[in-house]
Enzyme design. Structure first.
Site, short mmCIF file in Angstrom:
data_model
loop_
_atom_site.label_atom_id
_atom_site.label_comp_id
_atom_site.label_asym_id
_atom_site.label_seq_id
_atom_site.Cartn_x
_atom_site.Cartn_y
_atom_site.Cartn_z
N CYS A 1 -19.90 31.80 47.13
CA CYS A 1 -19.57 32.48 48.39
C CYS A 1 -20.85 33.02 49.05
CB CYS A 1 -18.62 33.62 48.08
SG CYS A 1 -18.12 34.56 49.52
N ASP B 1 -15.66 32.03 44.27
CA ASP B 1 -15.69 32.17 45.73
C ASP B 1 -14.50 33.03 46.12
OD1 ASP B 1 -16.43 31.63 48.44
OD2 ASP B 1 -14.76 30.23 48.56
N SER B 2 -14.52 33.46 47.36
CA SER B 2 -13.39 34.23 47.88
C SER B 2 -12.12 33.38 47.94
CB SER B 2 -13.74 34.75 49.28
OG SER B 2 -14.14 33.66 50.09
N HIS C 1 -17.18 27.03 54.14
CA HIS C 1 -16.25 26.18 54.89
C HIS C 1 -16.94 25.26 55.90
CE1 HIS C 1 -13.57 29.08 53.18
NE2 HIS C 1 -12.50 28.56 53.77
N GLU D 1 -9.41 26.25 57.18
CA GLU D 1 -8.29 26.43 56.25
C GLU D 1 -7.02 25.80 56.81
OE1 GLU D 1 -7.82 29.34 53.60
OE2 GLU D 1 -9.94 29.11 53.15
N CYS E 1 -21.89 29.21 55.22
CA CYS E 1 -20.53 29.60 54.81
C CYS E 1 -19.92 28.38 54.13
CB CYS E 1 -19.72 30.01 56.04
SG CYS E 1 -17.97 30.24 55.70
N1 DGL Z 1 -16.57 31.88 51.17
C1 DGL Z 1 -16.94 32.66 52.32
C2 DGL Z 1 -18.44 32.47 52.59
O1 DGL Z 1 -19.04 31.49 52.20
C3 DGL Z 1 -16.13 32.27 53.54
C4 DGL Z 1 -14.71 32.72 53.49
C5 DGL Z 1 -14.57 34.25 53.49
O2 DGL Z 1 -14.83 34.88 54.54
O3 DGL Z 1 -14.24 34.78 52.45
O4 DGL Z 1 -19.03 33.30 53.22
#
Ligand code: DGL
Length: 286
Positions: free
Chosen positions: A80, A17-18, A194, A159, A192
């Site tokens: 992600c 993931d990012s 989060h 976050e 997403c």
């Molecule tokens: N992990 C990203 C997503 O699910 C969210 C956080 C980001 O913007 O990198 O899209």
């Protein structure tokens, strides 16, 4: 031959993931597949991906997959949503392992639940701009209406660890959800990593008629099915291990991981983005 199959089954599952958000997907994967070993890469030094161009997200995601491929994973899960939405074909073309994204499994489950719809989707700017969910739903049933809303402020809010009843959280959510409240979707995809951490607040604002869909559940089922069909499932009596890598410091990753994963992580290693860039270049040149 049996020994070969056993070795293949013993390979880990790679997840990236990012940043930390993908730990919400990893959490579900580990619940589903407790015997599996997992390697998780969080590109926290370069988060967010959701506000970046598709070209940049693709480059980062290719580097993430190239890094994971060093561990010879039997499956790579793109936790992600942004990377799944904009980079999946390129990732599949470059990976020796099966690559599972989060968009298609979420769309399939949304259609199963929604029937005639409509389906709502919230996600990052890049995810919504890609129209990936609308296309995925249309490929299954072109008659279903899909309403999509970008909700970029939610990632930094999560976050920051604000509680779900925080007035700032509720105010931002109310603003983003207004168009969806008007359309009253049968299903709302939390598109997403989060957003599942805000599910209670989203549910309160959307009301009980809207089913909130966390893609992690559908992804875990897809991965399990793939492994089962190929005889690659690890025996449940083996207790799966977890190794994490972060491009930001290991201390920061470990400190924040609990909120997303539900428990502490003790095996976290730092990996520099220059090392990822090298891994990406090797993969492109190979
Ligand atoms: N992990 C990203 C997503 O699910 C969210 C956080 C980001 O913007 O990198 O899209």
């Amino acid at each position: 031959m049996a020994a070969q199959a056993e070795t293949a089954a013993a390979s880990p599952i790679g997840v990236f993931d990012s940043g930390l958000g993908g730990l919400t997907v990893l959490r579900r994967l580990r619940q589903h597949l407790p015997g599996e070993d997992f390697i998780y890469l969080g590109d926290s030094a370069r988060v967010p991906y959701g506000t970046k161009s598709p070209e940049t997200v693709r480059r980062f995601a290719l580097e993430d997959v190239a890094f994971l491929s060093r561990f010879a994973p039997k499956v790579v899960v793109v936790a992600c949503n942004t990377a799944s939405a904009v980079a999946l074909p390129e990732l599949r073309a470059r990976s020796a392992a099966k690559v599972v994204g989060v968009v298609r499994p979420a769309a399939e489950q949304a259609v199963r639940i929604a029937g005639a719809g409509p389906i709502g989707v919230i996600g990052t700017e890049a995810t919504i701009a890609s129209d990936a969910h609308r296309k995925a739903v249309a490929a299954i049933d072109g008659r279903i209406e899909v309403i999509t809303v970008a909700a970029p402020l939610l990632v930094p809010i999560v976050e920051e660890g604000r509680p779900q009843d925080d007035p700032v959280v509720l105010s931002v959510l109310s603003d983003y959800l207004r168009p969806l409240q008007r359309c009253r979707p049968t299903v709302l995809v939390l598109g997403c990593t989060h957003y599942p951490l805000l599910a209670r607040a989203v549910g309160k604002l959307m009301g009980p008629e809207t089913h909130l869909l966390d893609p992690a559940e559908a992804v875990a089922e897809v991965v399990e099915q793939h492994l089962r069909q190929r005889g690659l499932l690890r025996q449940r009596r083996h207790e799966g291990a977890l190794r994490c890598f972060s491009t930001d410091t290991a201390e920061r990753f470990a400190g924040l991981a609990r909120r997303f994963l539900g428990h502490e992580v003790d095996d976290v290693q730092w990996v520099g983005t220059d090392e990822l860039t090298g891994a990406g270049r090797e993969a492109v040149e190979a």
